[in-house]
Scaffold this motif. Structure first.
Motif, PDB file in Angstrom:
ATOM      1  N   GLY A 264       0.693  -1.411  -0.073  1.00 12.05           N
ATOM      2  CA  GLY A 264      -0.074  -0.188  -0.036  1.00 12.05           C
ATOM      3  C   GLY A 264       0.696   1.401  -0.029  1.00 12.05           C
ATOM      4  O   GLY A 264       0.432   2.349  -0.529  1.00 12.05           O
ATOM      5  N   THR A 265       2.257   1.044   0.423  1.00  9.56           N
ATOM      6  CA  THR A 265       2.905   2.517   0.592  1.00  9.56           C
ATOM      7  C   THR A 265       3.902   2.349  -0.582  1.00  9.56           C
ATOM      8  O   THR A 265       3.572   3.200  -1.742  1.00  9.56           O
ATOM      9  CB  THR A 265       3.712   2.575   1.878  1.00  9.56           C
ATOM     10  OG1 THR A 265       4.595   1.236   1.867  1.00  9.56           O
ATOM     11  CG2 THR A 265       2.628   2.689   2.971  1.00  9.56           C
ATOM     12  N   SER A 268       2.386   1.904  -3.902  1.00  7.16           N
ATOM     13  CA  SER A 268       1.565   2.990  -4.512  1.00  7.16           C
ATOM     14  C   SER A 268       2.651   4.105  -5.181  1.00  7.16           C
ATOM     15  O   SER A 268       2.410   4.512  -6.017  1.00  7.16           O
ATOM     16  CB  SER A 268       0.672   3.796  -3.332  1.00  7.16           C
ATOM     17  OG  SER A 268      -0.358   2.750  -3.071  1.00  7.16           O
ATOM     18  N   THR A 320       1.810   5.103  10.247  1.00  8.15           N
ATOM     19  CA  THR A 320       1.059   4.399   9.298  1.00  8.15           C
ATOM     20  C   THR A 320      -0.509   4.552   9.331  1.00  8.15           C
ATOM     21  O   THR A 320      -1.042   4.544   8.252  1.00  8.15           O
ATOM     22  CB  THR A 320       1.567   2.759   9.436  1.00  8.15           C
ATOM     23  OG1 THR A 320       3.034   2.811   8.987  1.00  8.15           O
ATOM     24  CG2 THR A 320       0.868   2.101   8.227  1.00  8.15           C
ATOM     25  N   PHE A 324      -2.483   5.859   5.688  1.00  2.08           N
ATOM     26  CA  PHE A 324      -3.485   5.089   4.889  1.00  2.08           C
ATOM     27  C   PHE A 324      -4.917   6.156   4.884  1.00  2.08           C
ATOM     28  O   PHE A 324      -5.727   6.048   3.781  1.00  2.08           O
ATOM     29  CB  PHE A 324      -3.710   3.931   5.431  1.00  2.08           C
ATOM     30  CG  PHE A 324      -2.477   2.722   4.936  1.00  2.08           C
ATOM     31  CD1 PHE A 324      -2.303   2.804   3.464  1.00  2.08           C
ATOM     32  CD2 PHE A 324      -1.618   2.280   5.797  1.00  2.08           C
ATOM     33  CE1 PHE A 324      -1.214   1.690   3.108  1.00  2.08           C
ATOM     34  CE2 PHE A 324      -0.705   1.357   5.266  1.00  2.08           C
ATOM     35  CZ  PHE A 324      -0.635   1.143   3.912  1.00  2.08           C
ATOM     36  N   LEU A 327      -4.027   8.753   2.434  1.00  2.93           N
ATOM     37  CA  LEU A 327      -4.187   8.050   1.001  1.00  2.93           C
ATOM     38  C   LEU A 327      -5.669   7.996   0.659  1.00  2.93           C
ATOM     39  O   LEU A 327      -5.775   8.252  -0.647  1.00  2.93           O
ATOM     40  CB  LEU A 327      -3.327   6.885   0.919  1.00  2.93           C
ATOM     41  CG  LEU A 327      -1.846   6.988   1.045  1.00  2.93           C
ATOM     42  CD1 LEU A 327      -1.094   5.534   0.962  1.00  2.93           C
ATOM     43  CD2 LEU A 327      -1.112   7.542  -0.030  1.00  2.93           C
ATOM     44  N   ALA A 328      -6.336   7.452   1.322  1.00  2.00           N
ATOM     45  CA  ALA A 328      -7.747   7.235   1.129  1.00  2.00           C
ATOM     46  C   ALA A 328      -8.353   8.884   0.632  1.00  2.00           C
ATOM     47  O   ALA A 328      -8.976   8.522  -0.286  1.00  2.00           O
ATOM     48  CB  ALA A 328      -8.420   6.731   2.170  1.00  2.00           C
ATOM     49  N   LEU A 357      -0.896  12.453  -2.795  1.00  2.00           N
ATOM     50  CA  LEU A 357      -0.686  10.896  -2.695  1.00  2.00           C
ATOM     51  C   LEU A 357       0.844  10.456  -2.500  1.00  2.00           C
ATOM     52  O   LEU A 357       1.186   9.670  -1.968  1.00  2.00           O
ATOM     53  CB  LEU A 357      -1.442  10.210  -4.056  1.00  2.00           C
ATOM     54  CG  LEU A 357      -2.785  10.189  -3.847  1.00  2.00           C
ATOM     55  CD1 LEU A 357      -3.421   9.692  -5.363  1.00  2.00           C
ATOM     56  CD2 LEU A 357      -3.584   9.400  -2.907  1.00  2.00           C
ATOM     57  N   THR A 361       2.580   8.581   0.175  1.00  3.86           N
ATOM     58  CA  THR A 361       3.449   7.272  -0.071  1.00  3.86           C
ATOM     59  C   THR A 361       4.981   7.192   0.667  1.00  3.86           C
ATOM     60  O   THR A 361       5.446   6.154   1.268  1.00  3.86           O
ATOM     61  CB  THR A 361       3.566   6.868  -1.451  1.00  3.86           C
ATOM     62  OG1 THR A 361       4.238   7.988  -2.117  1.00  3.86           O
ATOM     63  CG2 THR A 361       2.020   6.851  -2.007  1.00  3.86           C
ATOM     64  N   PHE A 439      -8.671   1.235  -5.131  1.00  3.20           N
ATOM     65  CA  PHE A 439      -7.478   1.681  -4.273  1.00  3.20           C
ATOM     66  C   PHE A 439      -8.240   2.404  -3.216  1.00  3.20           C
ATOM     67  O   PHE A 439      -7.529   2.099  -1.963  1.00  3.20           O
ATOM     68  CB  PHE A 439      -6.647   2.998  -5.220  1.00  3.20           C
ATOM     69  CG  PHE A 439      -6.184   2.304  -6.447  1.00  3.20           C
ATOM     70  CD1 PHE A 439      -5.823   0.996  -6.768  1.00  3.20           C
ATOM     71  CD2 PHE A 439      -5.857   3.339  -7.453  1.00  3.20           C
ATOM     72  CE1 PHE A 439      -5.318   0.862  -8.120  1.00  3.20           C
ATOM     73  CE2 PHE A 439      -5.122   3.131  -8.752  1.00  3.20           C
ATOM     74  CZ  PHE A 439      -5.024   1.787  -8.933  1.00  3.20           C
ATOM     75  N   TYR A 443      -6.955   0.851   0.483  1.00  2.00           N
ATOM     76  CA  TYR A 443      -6.183   1.821   1.564  1.00  2.00           C
ATOM     77  C   TYR A 443      -7.045   1.709   2.846  1.00  2.00           C
ATOM     78  O   TYR A 443      -6.526   1.659   4.044  1.00  2.00           O
ATOM     79  CB  TYR A 443      -6.238   3.319   1.056  1.00  2.00           C
ATOM     80  CG  TYR A 443      -5.297   3.528  -0.055  1.00  2.00           C
ATOM     81  CD1 TYR A 443      -4.046   2.820  -0.065  1.00  2.00           C
ATOM     82  CD2 TYR A 443      -5.587   4.570  -0.878  1.00  2.00           C
ATOM     83  CE1 TYR A 443      -3.168   3.013  -1.193  1.00  2.00           C
ATOM     84  CE2 TYR A 443      -4.554   4.656  -1.939  1.00  2.00           C
ATOM     85  CZ  TYR A 443      -3.420   3.946  -2.019  1.00  2.00           C
ATOM     86  OH  TYR A 443      -2.579   4.041  -2.991  1.00  2.00           O
ATOM     87  N   CYS A 446      -6.197  -1.453   4.560  1.00  2.00           N
ATOM     88  CA  CYS A 446      -4.835  -1.132   5.413  1.00  2.00           C
ATOM     89  C   CYS A 446      -5.108  -0.546   6.660  1.00  2.00           C
ATOM     90  O   CYS A 446      -4.211  -0.889   7.533  1.00  2.00           O
ATOM     91  CB  CYS A 446      -3.837  -0.460   4.407  1.00  2.00           C
ATOM     92  SG  CYS A 446      -3.217  -1.300   2.864  1.00  2.00           S
TER      93      CYS A 446
END
Length: 473
Positions: A264-265, A268, A320, A324, A327-328, A357, A361, A439, A443, A446
């Protein structure tokens, strides 16, 4: 106090967790190895991703490849790089970090020189380009061994930042390549050495390009970096381990959980790096995406290099969690910018959302790698309940390095899946919305996985400065 080195390059006495040893000798040796590792990894990322820039020009200079063939040429370095990382993950304890850095960097000459030769003849068979695309994956493989190597040099309290610096400046190779290649292929200053120019025809306009420079420009830097590694890096005697000893990580639940989170990191980061220029050109055809494509990877690389200390201070599991969520939110911004909610498409919002984004990441790349050594140290009392602290520490360091490398391999497959998802979504629906919704769901999953295993109050990592509290299993 025993010396930090035995002989010229092998460190027989290496105790970074001992504060006196660290201040007297360890810090200096570790820093030297880190800062020699950085340019080697930067060049590896440049070679890994340079193929995407080369492929974009092949039709313009007379290569009669189909669109589908070009797509596969673009995708193959990601596939081979990710696959090679699986094997590279275990090589440092077997061969030693110094020797393997030297050999793996020199291997980059194969795609660099091969590209320079192949692009000068439009009759070069497609199979040669397939082989070169796969060879570019050698650069992608280097990351796993580089991160594994550096993880052995630093104490727990500084490991997250050291890995972030190594990886962040390594990731910078993507941005460096995307900035440098358009410049060098337009310059004929080295023509007597690298060969004659090709005639590129775009929209009926002819121009001269030296596409071979995209490969040849890296050759002197590769040679210099490789020999710097040979002359200045060290091997750690206590870090030696066979493959069978390292393979125990395949039985560790946390290895697979961290693979999922790192997909996911880093997945991406590398996937967006590969897809962003083409996606921009497709959705906003009037925008010259190549002029600013390097900015996204630059932001992601910088945030990774500069935020490792945040996770060292507050705990990677907490960082973390917010990564996420961010990122969402970023995916939501992209959906809005492309008109998925009914608003008019906006390139400005699209570009801003992607920079957001890329930034997160990078932060997540640093935070997830900071978590791995802490997780294994926390779990060793349960896994090796009868062993003494020294044995547990050595096992934790060895397993952490293997998991760092292996999770980087799994994460690298994002370089294939993300562009493929965008391409399939555009082909099926005419827009990227389906891929973006996938995606978004990933996220959010995650967030849940990280919370269940690491971020909740009763998890193994919930404590100030990552002190051990409660085993997760």
């Amino acid at each position: 106090m025993p010396a930090a080195r035995s002989g010229r390059h092998v460190l027989d006495d290496w105790r970074p967790e001992d504060p006196k040893f660290w201040e007297a000798a360890g810090k200096r040796v570790a820093a030297r190895n880190l800062w020699i590792s950085v340019p080697n990894l930067t060049l590896a990322f440049s070679i890994w991703m340079v193929w995407s820039m080369v492929v974009a020009k092949l039709k313009l200079i007379g290569f009669a490849f189909t669109t589908d063939q070009l797509f596969w040429l673009t995708a193959l370095p990601a596939l081979s790089g990710a696959t090679l990382r699986i094997f590279y993950s275990f090589l440092v304890p077997i061969l030693g970090g110094r020797l393997w850095t030297f050999l793996s960097t020199l291997s980059l000459l194969v795609p660099a020189i091969g590209i320079g030769v192949a692009v000068q003849n439009p009759q070069t068979p497609y199979v040669v380009f397939v082989a070169l695309a796969l060879a570019c994956g050698l650069g992608g493989g280097n990351f796993a061994s580089s991160m594994s190597n550096i993880s052995f040099f630093y104490p727990k309290r500084e490991k997250g930042n050291a890995l972030a610096v190594n990886a962040g400046f390594g990731n910078l190779g993507v941005s460096l390549m995307q900035f440098l290649v358009p410049v060098v292929i337009a310059v004929g200053a080295f023509a007597p050495v690298v060969g004659a120019p090709q005639v590129a025809v775009e929209k009926g306009v002819e121009s001269q390009v030296w596409l071979q420079n995209a490969g040849f420009v890296w050759v002197p830097f590769i040679v210099a970096a490789a020999f710097a590694a040979w002359a200045g890096m060290n091997d750690i005697a206590s870090a030696r381990a066979s493959f069978s000893e390292q393979a125990v990580v395949f039985k560790r639940t946390h290895n697979w959980v961290m693979c999922y989170l790192y997909l996911g990191t880093f997945g991406s980061f590398i996937g967006f790096s590969a897809a962003f220029p083409l996606l921009t050109k497709t959705l906003f055809p009037d925008v010259n995406a190549l002029q600013f494509a390097f900015l996204g990877p630059l932001v992601g690389a910088a945030s990774r290099a500069l935020t490792g200390w945040v996770s060292d201070k507050w705990g990677g599991e907490h960082v973390t969690h917010y990564v996420f969520l961010a990122l969402a939110a970023g995916v939501g911004g992209v959906l809005y910018s492309v008109g998925a909610t009914g608003a008019a498409p906006s390139f400005f919002l699209f570009f801003a959302a992607f920079l957001w984004l890329f930034f997160w990441t990078g932060v997540g790349n640093a935070s997830t790698f900071q978590m791995i050594p802490a997780i294994m140290r926390s779990d060793m009392p349960r896994l090796m309940s009868t062993a003494d602290p020294t044995t547990r520490l050595k096992a934790a360091e060895m397993e952490s390095a293997a998991i760092v490398g292996f999770s980087s391999a799994i994460g690298a497959f994002g370089g294939f899946f993300i562009p493929k998802a965008f391409g399939d979504s555009l082909k099926a629906t005419g827009g990227p919305e389906t891929a973006l919704l996938i995606f978004l769901g990933f996220y959010l999953s995650c967030v849940v996985v990280n919370w269940v295993f690491y971020a909740r109050r009763s998890s193994m990592l919930h404590a100030q400065q990552l002190a051990i509290k409660v085993p997760a299993e």
